[in-house]
Enzyme design. Structure first.
Site, PDB file in Angstrom:
ATOM      1  CG  ASP A   1      -6.964  -2.838  -3.890  1.00  0.00           C
ATOM      2  OD1 ASP A   1      -7.353  -1.644  -3.058  1.00  0.00           O
ATOM      3  OD2 ASP A   1      -5.497  -2.621  -3.167  1.00  0.00           O
TER       4      ASP A   1
ATOM      5  CG  HIS B   1      -6.071  -1.831   0.003  1.00  0.00           C
ATOM      6  ND1 HIS B   1      -4.965  -1.830  -0.587  1.00  0.00           N
ATOM      7  CD2 HIS B   1      -5.436  -1.738   1.692  1.00  0.00           C
ATOM      8  CE1 HIS B   1      -4.222  -1.016  -0.088  1.00  0.00           C
ATOM      9  NE2 HIS B   1      -4.341  -1.021   1.016  1.00  0.00           N
TER      10      HIS B   1
ATOM     11  CB  SER C   1      -0.915   0.121   0.533  1.00  0.00           C
ATOM     12  OG  SER C   1      -2.011   1.082   0.965  1.00  0.00           O
TER      13      SER C   1
END
Length: 312
Positions: A251, A281, A156
């Site tokens: 996601d 995610h 991320s």
């Protein structure tokens, strides 16, 4: 694909807890909630050696955690940057991911506790991350790692930082990197993607939480166009280390991660792109409860080993 049953069960558990959305909390409370959720997932995997220390940074000391595998070394190394939207997350929230990668890839992992926003806005996280990468290369002998076998990686926000420092290392001509592991990376603050619209809510990371992170991290709209924040906007992506990019079907960041992979390919950078269907995610950090998280970590470790072995 439909949502993976293990993911659905986990989302139902989170809903049952009744925790407020991160974007409704002050940053410190959001950090505490994230630590609690991360700490409740699984037992720590044993590794040969784990040490905590600090290194000199641009604005004070930077905490790092160094994981070592079995064997005399010197070991190849992964410099790891945790996720959390540049606002939350720390060495502890991503401890088990680092432990698993240390064992599976047979490499040292250097996890970096870069400064967080909003106390330290963009580009503080970038500065700390590159400083830590340079420090690891310069202290390779002390760390018992191989300077010619260093990779970067993260999830991320950490994937964002990994992509950025890889470009910074190329610009500076050092340190030389063998691979970049980008797990569902944020790559473009200016993007208005289909995946952001499709997965805006209900799948752990939401559009509102991304706005929360963006507003805390960036100083202004101009920052969004800076490739230090949005690596997809860099004009030149050639000459970068090979990349292994993992995305998740459900996601909001799926499309920008895949768009970055395509841009790297266009620049003749070797890229392996793997989308995990039915996933959300953060699923690698949930590997204790999600089988595909385990599989993804195994694939990432295999890619690391392959990249390191090419330098023999």
């Amino acid at each position: 694909m439909v949502l993976d049953p293990q993911v659905k069960a986990l989302l139902d558990q989170l809903k049952a807890i009744g925790a407020p959305p991160l974007e409704q909390l002050p940053p410190e409370q959001a950090r505490q909630l994230f630590r609690m959720l991360a700490g409740s997932r699984e037992e720590k995997e044993a590794v040969h050696q784990v040490t905590n220390q600090t290194i000199p940074g641009p604005d004070g000391e930077i905490p790092i955690r160094v994981y070592k595998p079995e064997g005399a070394g010197p070991h190849p190394a992964l410099v790891f940057f945790h996720g959390g939207g540049w606002v939350i997350g720390d060495l502890d929230t991503h401890d088990n991911v680092c432990r698993v990668l240390t064992n599976l890839a047979g490499c040292a992992v250097i996890s970096v506790d870069y400064r967080l926003a909003p106390e330290h806005k963009f580009p503080a996280a970038v500065e700390d991350s590159f400083t830590a990468l340079e420090w690891a290369a310069e202290h390779a002998e002390d760390l018992n790692i191989e300077r010619k076998k260093i990779a970067v990686g993260g999830d991320s926000a950490g994937g964002n930082l990994s992509a950025v420092v890889a470009m910074m290392a190329r610009e500076k001509g050092m340190p030389s990197l063998v691979c970049q592991l980008l797990f569902y990376p944020a790559t473009d603050f200016t993007a208005d993607t289909e995946s952001m619209r499709e997965n805006a809510e209900g799948y752990f990371l939401t559009r509102e939480s991304m706005n929360f992170f963006r507003n805390h991290y960036l100083n202004n709209e101009e920052d969004a166009n800076n490739w230090y924040a949005s690596p997809s906007l860099a004009e030149n992506l050639s000459g970068l280390p090979e990349a292994f990019i993992i995305t998740a079907e459900y996601d909001p960041l799926r499309d920008e991660g895949e768009a970055y992979a395509h841009r790297l390919k266009e620049a003749n950078v070797p890229v392996t792109l793997k989308r995990y269907d039915g996933m959300i995610h953060g699923f690698l950090s949930m590997a204790g409860q999600i089988d595909q998280g385990k599989t993804a970590l195994q694939e990432a470790a295999h890619k690391l080993r392959s990249s390191f072995n090419k330098q023999e």
